[in-house]
Write a protein that holds these residues in place. Structure first.
Motif, PDB file in Angstrom:
ATOM      1  N   THR A   1      -4.798  -3.043  -3.247  1.00  0.00           N
ATOM      2  CA  THR A   1      -4.369  -3.879  -2.108  1.00  0.00           C
ATOM      3  C   THR A   1      -5.553  -4.472  -1.325  1.00  0.00           C
ATOM      4  O   THR A   1      -5.339  -5.061  -0.271  1.00  0.00           O
TER       5      THR A   1
ATOM      6  N   ALA B   1      -4.245   3.187  -4.221  1.00  0.00           N
ATOM      7  CA  ALA B   1      -3.519   2.179  -3.440  1.00  0.00           C
ATOM      8  C   ALA B   1      -4.487   1.256  -2.707  1.00  0.00           C
ATOM      9  O   ALA B   1      -4.254   0.048  -2.600  1.00  0.00           O
TER      10      ALA B   1
ATOM     11  N   VAL C   1       2.807   2.050  -3.158  1.00  0.00           N
ATOM     12  CA  VAL C   1       1.982   2.707  -4.184  1.00  0.00           C
ATOM     13  C   VAL C   1       1.631   4.130  -3.747  1.00  0.00           C
ATOM     14  O   VAL C   1       1.827   5.089  -4.496  1.00  0.00           O
ATOM     15  N   GLN C   2       1.112   4.271  -2.509  1.00  0.00           N
ATOM     16  CA  GLN C   2       0.553   5.553  -2.076  1.00  0.00           C
ATOM     17  C   GLN C   2       1.579   6.673  -1.964  1.00  0.00           C
ATOM     18  O   GLN C   2       1.376   7.763  -2.518  1.00  0.00           O
TER      19      GLN C   2
ATOM     20  N   PHE D   1       0.839  -1.202   0.000  1.00  0.00           N
ATOM     21  CA  PHE D   1       0.000   0.000   0.000  1.00  0.00           C
ATOM     22  C   PHE D   1       0.876   1.256   0.000  1.00  0.00           C
ATOM     23  O   PHE D   1       0.669   2.177  -0.795  1.00  0.00           O
TER      24      PHE D   1
END
Length: 267
Positions: free
Chosen positions: A197, A193, A157-158, A154
């Protein structure tokens, strides 16, 4: 990193964490009940939507503060080369370290919270006592591995996406983004994200809610994902994706915007 900056990161992260967790708690409850093995209505439906909130209220500040102080400190010690392609890597590494540390606080709080969310008639204290009596301290850390395995992808990505969107917006307007613009970037980054996920989040929820001694309670994420796929297919793996995306998009807006604004005020 200067001591003043460390304290600012700690305080800003804690304030941001408390704000987002308490404001968006009802959406989190709906998501947990959608992901629970007994199904949404048997887990409580829309009843007792704030069940488990004391656990979140206690754990939220130290959890978010631990993440951001680790994130900012790791970022400051990593090499800051001129190569722009290294910047996302720095953010990824810093966010991963932050999650590993924060999960030491987050997981016990999350275990108690999620069990309260699917048993709205039981108090938070009763669930905590029951968990400690029957499973000991390790019961509070059930799902630590699955939580880390959810949080690291997460964050990978975030946070690079959040930083990249802020840099792009800053470049477009010719000056550094304001806190509300940072919040908008956080909402987009968090929502995306969250979507990708979700299967890991479902596996984490099933592991935390599984009966002690069951195969799922062992914490094997791949086995949990396989079991969900066999019994419920793709819809099971993405159970609760809409409230999760909504909560984390709004959460990204509030969390990252509040963090930036509080940090600005403290520095």
């Amino acid at each position: 990193m200067e001591p003043r900056e460390s304290w600012a990161a700690l305080a800003a992260g804690g304030v941001a964490g408390v704000c987002v967790d308490l404001i968006l708690f009802p959406l989190d409850t709906v998501k947990t009940r959608l992901q629970s093995p007994q199904g949404f209505w048997k887990a409580g439906g829309f009843r007792g939507i704030y069940a488990g909130v004391p656990s979140t209220a206690i754990g939220s500040f130290p959890n978010a503060a631990a993440f951001f102080i680790t994130y900012e400190n790791v970022k400051s010690v990593l090499p800051h080369g001129s190569a722009s392609y290294l910047t996302p890597v720095t953010h990824m590494v810093a966010a991963s370290f932050g999650e590993v540390v924060a999960c030491l606080i987050r997981v016990p709080s999350e275990v108690v919270k999620q069990r309260a969310q699917v048993s709205p008639s039981a108090s938070t204290f009763r669930i905590l006592s029951h968990t400690l009596y029957h499973e000991g301290i390790q019961g509070l850390y059930r799902g630590y591995k699955s939580t880390v395995l959810r949080e690291i992808p997460f964050s990978l990505v975030q946070f690079p996406l959040w930083e990249a969107l802020k840099d792009l917006w800053s470049w477009k307007q010719g000056h550094v983004v304001d806190s509300w613009q940072s919040a908008v970037c956080g909402a987009f980054a968090g929502g995306f994200a969250a979507a990708v996920t979700t299967p890991l989040d479902v596996a984490k929820t099933r592991i935390m809610l599984a009966k002690a001694g069951s195969a799922t309670a062992s914490g094997n994420v791949l086995a949990a994902l396989g079991g969900i796929w066999r019994t419920q297919g793709l819809s099971g793996l993405f159970a609760g994706v809409v409230p999760r995306m909504a909560a984390i998009s709004l959460g990204g807006f509030i969390f990252l915007g509040t963090y930036e604004k509080t940090r600005e005020l403290l520095l």
